[in-house]
Design an enzyme around this catalytic site. Structure first.
Site, PDB file in Angstrom:
ATOM      1  N   SER A 148      64.123  80.641  34.665  1.00 27.07           N
ATOM      2  CA  SER A 148      63.061  81.809  34.523  1.00 27.07           C
ATOM      3  C   SER A 148      62.400  82.078  35.647  1.00 27.07           C
ATOM      4  O   SER A 148      62.137  81.047  36.403  1.00 27.07           O
ATOM      5  CB  SER A 148      62.084  81.435  33.263  1.00 27.07           C
ATOM      6  OG  SER A 148      61.085  82.720  33.217  1.00 27.07           O
ATOM      7  N   TYR A 161      56.036  77.135  27.913  1.00 24.63           N
ATOM      8  CA  TYR A 161      57.349  77.750  28.287  1.00 24.63           C
ATOM      9  C   TYR A 161      57.443  77.521  29.782  1.00 24.63           C
ATOM     10  O   TYR A 161      58.519  77.349  30.191  1.00 24.63           O
ATOM     11  CB  TYR A 161      57.370  79.246  27.826  1.00 24.63           C
ATOM     12  CG  TYR A 161      58.587  79.906  28.351  1.00 24.63           C
ATOM     13  CD1 TYR A 161      59.832  79.804  27.261  1.00 24.63           C
ATOM     14  CD2 TYR A 161      58.386  80.830  29.492  1.00 24.63           C
ATOM     15  CE1 TYR A 161      60.700  80.504  27.827  1.00 24.63           C
ATOM     16  CE2 TYR A 161      59.854  81.495  29.584  1.00 24.63           C
ATOM     17  CZ  TYR A 161      60.711  81.264  28.843  1.00 24.63           C
ATOM     18  OH  TYR A 161      61.891  82.165  28.970  1.00 24.63           O
TER      19      TYR A 161
END
Ligand SMILES: NC(=O)c1ccc[n+]([C@@H]2O[C@H](COP(=O)([O-])OP(=O)(O)OC[C@H]3O[C@@H](n4cnc5c(N)ncnc54)[C@H](OP(=O)(O)O)[C@@H]3O)[C@@H](O)[C@H]2O)c1
Length: 256
Positions: A148, A161
């Protein structure tokens, strides 16, 4: 001098057999379709098997596989099940993931643990089982880990996350280093904000709309925005000398 290949041949995946985790929605469903459209046989894996059945019904090259990536003890047998459906695996797309939206001081232990288990530990275990399988038969292949933008650019309320995706990025490099000599390439895609079930509610909220205004291209991405990067990293003809790399696809967000 090496022959110049037409793009169609460069990205042709005929003969490749791919396992895509988290293929029941969002990016994973798109990855399965794109790989299948280029000729790969695809095992679409996730827990929501009814979604996988719909995907498989629309694409003869796609086979559904019920898989919970956090059931580590089952993963080697699941890879064998995948091979029984489609033949020897050559590609693993570690895409399954979950997000969290809490500030660090508000994050309960179980949320932290669930995110690390799904996003990091499963990538470790499934990649390990995949690599062992390929090494045992002296086969070559490639792993694409979905990391990400937040693996390198943190924001508030996404620490669990972001930390998990930073680990995926570092794991990509470690796997690439150890497995290059075995003919296994390992690369990562770092998407920015992409419309999916994971992000749609947030992107539609005032905070999400505010964030979109800060992205240089002034939009969130679509899963289709990752098609070219996926095919580049999947095709041994297109990226045979790439390993340990990560590609950011974020509309310029990291620059802002
Ligand atoms: N959308 C974005 O903006 C964005 C940006 C950067 C990175 N990513 C990453 O891209 C990946 C896909 O996300 P998405 O946006 O497409 O979200 P999504 O639509 O929510 O898809 C997540 C997928 O992961 C699967 N999954 C979750 N836990 C699982 C488990 N224990 N076992 C097997 N599968 C599991 C889900 O399938 P089941 O529930 O059916 O099992 C689902 O197919 C994730 O790794 C995410 O972190 C997304």
């Amino acid at each position: 001098m090496n022959q110049v290949l037409a793009a169609q041949r460069l990205f042709d995946l005929t003969g490749e057999v791919a396992l895509v985790t988290g293929a029941s929605s969002g990016l994973g469903a798109r990855f399965a379709e794109v790989l299948a459209a280029q000729g790969a046989k695809v095992i679409a894996a996730a827990r929501r098997t009814e979604r996988l059945a719909e995907l498989a019904a629309a694409h003869p090259n796609i086979h559904p596989l019920s898989l919970d990536v956090t059931r580590f003890e089952q993963l080697p047998a699941k890879l064998e099940e995948a091979e029984a459906l489609a033949g020897p695996l050559t590609l693993l797309i570690n895409n399954a993931g979950i997000a969290g939206g809490l500030r660090i001081v508000d994050t309960p232990e179980d949320e932290w643990a669930a995110i690390q288990k799904t996003n990091v530990d499963s990538v470790w275990h499934l990649s390990q089982a995949f690599a062992k399988m390929l090494m045992a038969r002296k086969g070559s292949g490639a792993i694409i880990n979905i990391a990400s933008l937040v693996a390198t650019k943190v924001g508030v309320s996404s620490a669990s996350y972001a930390v998990s995706k930073a680990a995926v990025l570092h794991m990509t490099k470690a796997q690439a280093l150890e497995w290059a000599r075995h003919g296994i390439r390992v690369n990562a895609i770092c998407p920015g904000y992409i419309h999916s079930e994971m992000t749609d509610d947030y992107l539609a909220s005032p905070a999400g709309q505010d964030l979109i205004r800060k992205i240089p291209q002034r939009r969130a991405g679509e899963a289709a925005d990752l098609d070219g990067t996926l095919l580049l990293l999947a095709s041994p003809r297109a990226s045979g000398f790439m390993t340990g790399a990560s590609i950011l696809v974020d509309g310029g967000h990291a620059l802002a």
